[in-house]
Design a protein around this motif. Structure first.
Motif, PDB file in Angstrom:
ATOM      1  N   MET A  26       0.834  -1.205   0.000  1.00  0.00           N
ATOM      2  CA  MET A  26       0.000   0.000   0.000  1.00  0.00           C
ATOM      3  C   MET A  26       0.867   1.253   0.000  1.00  0.00           C
ATOM      4  O   MET A  26       0.609   2.209  -0.743  1.00  0.00           O
ATOM      5  CB  MET A  26      -0.924  -0.013   1.217  1.00  0.00           C
ATOM      6  N   ARG A  27       1.892   1.261   0.844  1.00  0.00           N
ATOM      7  CA  ARG A  27       2.784   2.425   0.915  1.00  0.00           C
ATOM      8  C   ARG A  27       3.510   2.648  -0.411  1.00  0.00           C
ATOM      9  O   ARG A  27       3.650   3.790  -0.881  1.00  0.00           O
ATOM     10  CB  ARG A  27       3.810   2.219   2.037  1.00  0.00           C
ATOM     11  N   ALA A  30       1.183   4.003  -3.043  1.00  0.00           N
ATOM     12  CA  ALA A  30       0.945   5.431  -2.844  1.00  0.00           C
ATOM     13  C   ALA A  30       2.111   6.278  -3.346  1.00  0.00           C
ATOM     14  O   ALA A  30       1.947   7.464  -3.639  1.00  0.00           O
ATOM     15  CB  ALA A  30       0.700   5.712  -1.367  1.00  0.00           C
ATOM     16  N   TRP A  75      -4.062   4.002   5.803  1.00  0.00           N
ATOM     17  CA  TRP A  75      -5.138   4.253   4.832  1.00  0.00           C
ATOM     18  C   TRP A  75      -5.072   5.696   4.324  1.00  0.00           C
ATOM     19  O   TRP A  75      -5.270   5.953   3.134  1.00  0.00           O
ATOM     20  CB  TRP A  75      -6.486   3.959   5.483  1.00  0.00           C
ATOM     21  N   CYS A  78      -2.852   6.447   1.565  1.00  0.00           N
ATOM     22  CA  CYS A  78      -3.361   5.946   0.279  1.00  0.00           C
ATOM     23  C   CYS A  78      -4.613   6.697  -0.165  1.00  0.00           C
ATOM     24  O   CYS A  78      -5.302   6.275  -1.112  1.00  0.00           O
ATOM     25  CB  CYS A  78      -3.665   4.454   0.392  1.00  0.00           C
ATOM     26  N   ARG A  80      -7.423   7.155   1.564  1.00  0.00           N
ATOM     27  CA  ARG A  80      -8.642   6.444   1.923  1.00  0.00           C
ATOM     28  C   ARG A  80      -8.917   6.560   3.420  1.00  0.00           C
ATOM     29  O   ARG A  80      -8.063   7.006   4.196  1.00  0.00           O
ATOM     30  CB  ARG A  80      -8.537   4.968   1.515  1.00  0.00           C
ATOM     31  N   VAL A 238      -7.325  -2.224  -1.507  1.00  0.00           N
ATOM     32  CA  VAL A 238      -6.630  -0.953  -1.718  1.00  0.00           C
ATOM     33  C   VAL A 238      -5.491  -1.133  -2.717  1.00  0.00           C
ATOM     34  O   VAL A 238      -5.297  -0.320  -3.625  1.00  0.00           O
ATOM     35  CB  VAL A 238      -6.100  -0.392  -0.382  1.00  0.00           C
ATOM     36  N   ILE A 239      -4.720  -2.207  -2.546  1.00  0.00           N
ATOM     37  CA  ILE A 239      -3.598  -2.465  -3.450  1.00  0.00           C
ATOM     38  C   ILE A 239      -4.085  -2.597  -4.890  1.00  0.00           C
ATOM     39  O   ILE A 239      -3.481  -2.049  -5.833  1.00  0.00           O
ATOM     40  CB  ILE A 239      -2.841  -3.738  -3.010  1.00  0.00           C
ATOM     41  N   GLN A 242      -5.024   0.656  -6.388  1.00  0.00           N
ATOM     42  CA  GLN A 242      -3.814   1.398  -6.763  1.00  0.00           C
ATOM     43  C   GLN A 242      -3.184   0.885  -8.054  1.00  0.00           C
ATOM     44  O   GLN A 242      -2.258   1.498  -8.575  1.00  0.00           O
ATOM     45  CB  GLN A 242      -2.770   1.292  -5.636  1.00  0.00           C
TER      46      GLN A 242
END
Length: 512
Positions: A26-27, A30, A75, A78, A80, A238-239, A242
């Motif tokens: 996730m990081r 982003a 979150w 990202c 969210r 989330v991933i 992205q």
């Protein structure tokens, strides 16, 4: 979902879809990287994943959520809102501790309620408990605010905190601090057992871990509806939004290194995936001993890894019971039962490698909060017992001992949940051998390298590897250490070490 064109310089690989690996993906997403997550299990979450059997969802590892802001911050990075994806339920009480003499200690967030519990058990220790609370706040400011989400790959970062460590007597163990503050043996246990849940021996782990008491009091203890598996599933979403990819049922066999720099990975099926940025969420020991086996190592040699002290193993018995949802009203979501011995049992587990007849148990009954874990009217439990890891000279032979030890656990649980055995409808067991085979954990340890003071911060495997350029580590075996807040925070550290993607491509909106 959102997608972007991928260039080689933007490609990143994350080995392992544990919570640290998912947070890292996730990081990186982003930051503009095209991320591919590779995991050998069938569901994301690693040790926080689940198995559903006969209508019962067994959450395999962590069961509580503390420090919600680490998830909120993840979150937010990202773009969210964590609370739109996950429903947290505050626990009240947090847990109940029980002793063989029938006495109990109920942990709550409210300070007055906790003072009343201390006074009920040992009136003479109220003043000492208040001092312990002040200690825990000071430890939080130094150990959590000052270190957890900061890179510790340069020794100067650790040296800078040494004066504060000296002031707080960080050389003293958490049990030593408890002994200095309260006289009642039961309270000493209740104030010092928490490091067991990140793999540490309370007799040896630094007193800085008193910060857990402050975390609980300040931020509470929560349960994620749907279990920690729900958090892992939300992270995968989330991933994918992205533009990243999460592949299950694939195993990385080797890291590819060229001229001292990471170039990608080779899978066990022989296929190769190239990327100049590789993040390993595999155990640090596995990363260096197995994935880098064909390359020379400067620091984390086999000899050095073998010399480390590793966290204890875990025996975990998962079972479902028929028609018991309304039974045992005194057994809440979290219960901890104690053996007559505390320090002696710890010595058996961590020093002698001995499987004792007596045991302390953590009993998890999530249906009290989340009925979705079991068919209507039924219950889902797991019972966890700390046991020796497999690295001792004469390790426990679990093929022989598992059934014997289960019978001993059953007899102990019967004291808390009378008649439960006759109601069991389904069950499964994980031993240290399963942790070794399922999670590729060296020595079958439950929490990687033990968090002793000289195995923490700079002394721990670094988030940025000195063994290969472009190789990074997240998860329990690196800084800041085990426990869900720790592994999530390791990805925050990663984000401070990795620059933004070289080529920032405009995001394109595609069908989700």
């Amino acid at each position: 979902m959102l997608t972007h064109d991928q260039t080689d310089s933007n490609a990143a690989i994350v080995i392992g879809a544990g919570l640290g690996g998912l947070a890292a993906a996730m990081r990186l997403g982003a930051k503009g990287y095209a991320v591919t997550v590779l995991d050998r299990l069938d569901l994301p979450g690693g040790r926080g994943s689940s198995i559903t059997q006969d209508g019962h969802r067994f959450d395999l590892g962590p069961t509580i959520i503390t420090v919600p802001q680490v998830y909120e911050n993840l979150w937010r990075a990202c773009g969210r809102d964590f609370h739109k994806d996950i429903s947290l339920r505050p626990m009240d009480p947090f847990y109940e501790v029980r002793w063989p003499d029938g006495s109990t200690f109920t942990a709550r967030q409210d300070t007055d309620a906790m003072l009343a519990e201390v006074a009920r058990l040992s009136p003479a220790d109220v003043a000492g408990y208040k001092r312990f609370l002040k200690d825990s706040e000071a430890c939080y400011k130094v150990g959590f605010e000052g270190m957890v989400a900061k890179p510790m790959n340069k020794i100067w970062e650790t040296i800078k905190v040494l004066p504060e460590f000296a002031r707080l007597r960080a050389d003293r163990s958490i049990l030593g601090l408890a002994k200095a503050r309260v006289k009642d043996a039961r309270l000493r246990m209740a104030l010092s057992f928490h490091p067991l849940f990140i793999g540490g021996d309370p007799r040896k782990v630094t007193s800085i871990y008193a910060l857990v008491a402050y975390l609980e009091k300040t931020y509470g203890v929560h349960y994620a509806m749907g279990g920690v598996q729900a958090i892992a599933n939300a992270m995968v979403k989330v991933i994918k939004v992205q533009g990243g990819t999460v592949r299950q049922n694939v195993e990385v066999d080797e890291l590819l290194i060229d001229n001292g720099a990471a170039k990608g990975v080779r899978l066990t099926d022989g296929s190769v995936i190239h990327a100049p940025l590789v993040v390993s969420n595999a155990d640090a020991g596995h990363t260096y001993q197995r994935l880098l086996r064909n390359h020379p190592r400067k620091r984390w040699t086999d000899k050095k890894l073998k010399s480390r002290r590793w966290s204890m193993g875990l025996f975990v018995w998962y079972f479902g019971t028929k028609g018991t949802a309304q039974m045992w009203p005194d057994v809440g979501h979290h219960t901890i039962t104690n053996a007559p011995r505390y320090e002696g049992l710890l010595r058996d587990i961590f020093i002698k490698g001995k499987l004792s007849d007596d045991m302390s148990l953590y009993i998890h009954r999530p249906g009290v909060t989340d009925p979705s874990v079991a068919p209507k009217g039924d219950d889902t439990f797991y019972v966890l017992s700390p046991v020796p890891h497999l690295g001792f000279d004469n390790p426990v032979d679990w093929a022989t001992e598992s059934a014997i030890y289960k019978a001993k656990v059953m007899a102990e649980v019967e004291k808390t949940i009378p008649g439960f055995a006759d109601r069991i409808s389904t069950e499964m067991i994980l031993t240290p051998e399963d942790f070794r085979d399922r999670y590729l954990s060296p020595n079958g340890s439950g929490f990687s390298i033990e968090p002793r003071i000289l195995q923490s911060a700079w002394f721990r495997p670094h988030n940025i590897s000195e063994e290969a350029k472009g190789l990074f580590l997240v998860g329990a075996g690196t800084h800041p250490g085990a426990g869900v807040p720790g592994v999530i925070s390791s990805a925050e550290v990663l984000a401070k070490l990795v620059p933004d993607a070289p080529v920032q491509m405009p995001l394109k909106v595609a069908a989700e």
